[in-house]
Design an enzyme around this catalytic site. Structure first.
Site, PDB file in Angstrom:
ATOM      1  N   SER A 128       0.833  -1.204   0.000  1.00 16.14           N
ATOM      2  CA  SER A 128       0.000   0.000   0.000  1.00 16.14           C
ATOM      3  C   SER A 128       0.865   1.250   0.000  1.00 16.14           C
ATOM      4  O   SER A 128       1.977   1.255   0.551  1.00 16.14           O
ATOM      5  CB  SER A 128      -0.897   0.001   1.242  1.00 16.14           C
ATOM      6  OG  SER A 128      -1.507   1.253   1.436  1.00 16.14           O
ATOM      7  N   TYR A 153      -2.259  -0.139  10.053  1.00 14.09           N
ATOM      8  CA  TYR A 153      -2.458  -0.713   8.724  1.00 14.09           C
ATOM      9  C   TYR A 153      -1.171  -0.621   7.913  1.00 14.09           C
ATOM     10  O   TYR A 153      -0.714  -1.609   7.315  1.00 14.09           O
ATOM     11  CB  TYR A 153      -3.592   0.012   8.005  1.00 14.09           C
ATOM     12  CG  TYR A 153      -3.731  -0.367   6.547  1.00 14.09           C
ATOM     13  CD1 TYR A 153      -4.177  -1.636   6.177  1.00 14.09           C
ATOM     14  CD2 TYR A 153      -3.406   0.543   5.543  1.00 14.09           C
ATOM     15  CE1 TYR A 153      -4.295  -1.989   4.841  1.00 14.09           C
ATOM     16  CE2 TYR A 153      -3.530   0.194   4.196  1.00 14.09           C
ATOM     17  CZ  TYR A 153      -3.970  -1.068   3.857  1.00 14.09           C
ATOM     18  OH  TYR A 153      -4.081  -1.416   2.539  1.00 14.09           O
TER      19      TYR A 153
END
Length: 336
Positions: A128, A153
């Site tokens: 990501s 995350y």
């Protein structure tokens, strides 16, 4: 294209990738746990389209379940694994940290072990743009260190990259990590900005605009993302002979391991983004201007030079066209 495992096949990117691979003649095994992070009915509708193909096999499996993953790999011989399953969302990780470790770290370990023990030819996995964290040098490059994440995350995605490199180094498992930049388009996630803004504007409800609109994002249309993923699948990484441990390059390795950004390389101001949505809908948004949220970043911009050089990736879809296609899908799907 052989037998391919796509984890997270009921998810946004996983669905589009599985559908593309099926259309090109591949046999695809899809795995998903259909968790209720957002409406399960959307995931089920995506799956129903995939199940119309006789070369698609689906298993409802949580990757944190070690026995189930071992059984999955033991029952199939996968040429390529594309690991897209994850507990998504930056802000949700502030509220439910344990689910991120279970899904994104423990689940990924089980996938790595499955690939290692069954001789998978190539593991492509989702990272990501969030891993860049506090980095501010634009455009964001895979050749820069990413040691300052600002959300759990992001930390789990950075952990995935490190784990994959370890398996590439120890077991010569070819691994390619893809750092996705703000993916949008038809069948998208309801927690993402385009989906939320569209829904609220059409309902006459306020949209929340963080950092008072002073943000930029590298919005990337789903078809461009899928084209990049498919090209990367066929480019199995090899160790770089020129890699030097005294001046280590984070994006490459002596091991069969590679990292790529996959984005549009064209950051857009948040207020301009909202303006395109308003123009396409013919409705002015009622905006609630708010401060920055914890874990968020002011700007993203992907340096995609390596991806362009290695696989010829060139994003082609303008934001105006991408939003138009999303709105067409949204109106049809929700009958509004």
């Amino acid at each position: 294209m052989g037998n391919i495992l796509v984890t997270g096949a009921a998810g946004f990117i996983g669905f589009h990738l599985a559908r593309r691979l099926l259309e090109e003649g591949a046999a695809v095994v899809g795995v998903d746990n259909l968790n209720p992070y957002y409406e399960v009915s959307l995931k089920e509708d995506r799956l129903s389209l995939l199940k119309a193909h006789d070369r698609f096999t689906f298993y409802r499996v949580g990757l944190e379940q070690r026995d189930a993953v071992e059984k999955l790999f033991g029952g199939h011989r996968f040429d390529t694994v594309v690991h897209l399953a994850a507990q998504a969302g930056v802000r949700y990780s502030l509220e439910n940290p344990h689910s991120y470790v279970r899904s994104n770290i423990v689940g990924f370990l089980h996938v790595l072990e499955g690939c290692r023990h069954t001789g998978v030819r190539h593991l492509v996995f989702a990272s990501s743009s969030s891993v860049y964290g506090a980095n501010r040098k634009m455009p964001l490059s895979v050749h820069d260190n990413v040691d300052h994440p600002i959300s759990l995350y992001a930390a789990t995605k950075k952990s995935d990259e490190l784990m994959a490199h370890t398996y590439a180094a120890l077991y010569s498992l070819p691994c390619t990590g893809l750092r996705f930049f703000t993916v949008y388009g038809p069948w998208g996630r309801p927690d993402m900005a385009l989906f939320k803004f569209t829904r609220n504007v059409m309902r006459g409800e306020k949209i929340k605009v963080y950092n008072y609109g002073k943000m930029k994002r590298d919005f990337t249309y789903i078809d461009d993302i899928i084209e990049g993923v498919v090209r990367v699948m066929e480019r199995i990484p090899k160790g770089e002979a020129s890699w030097e441990g005294t001046d280590p390059d984070p994006g490459t390795s002596f091991a069969p391991y590679r990292l790529y950004n996959i984005g549009n390389n064209t950051p857009v101001n948040l207020m301009d983004f909202i303006g395109i949505i308003e123009k396409a809908l013919g409705i002015s948004a009622d905006k609630e201007m708010l401060p920055m949220q914890p874990g968020d970043v002011v700007e993203t911009c992907a340096d995609v030079g390596d991806l362009m050089h290695d696989v010829g990736f060139v994003p082609k879809t303008s934001l105006e066209e991408g939003i138009k296609r999303f709105l067409s899908w949204y109106r049809e799907y929700y009958r509004v």
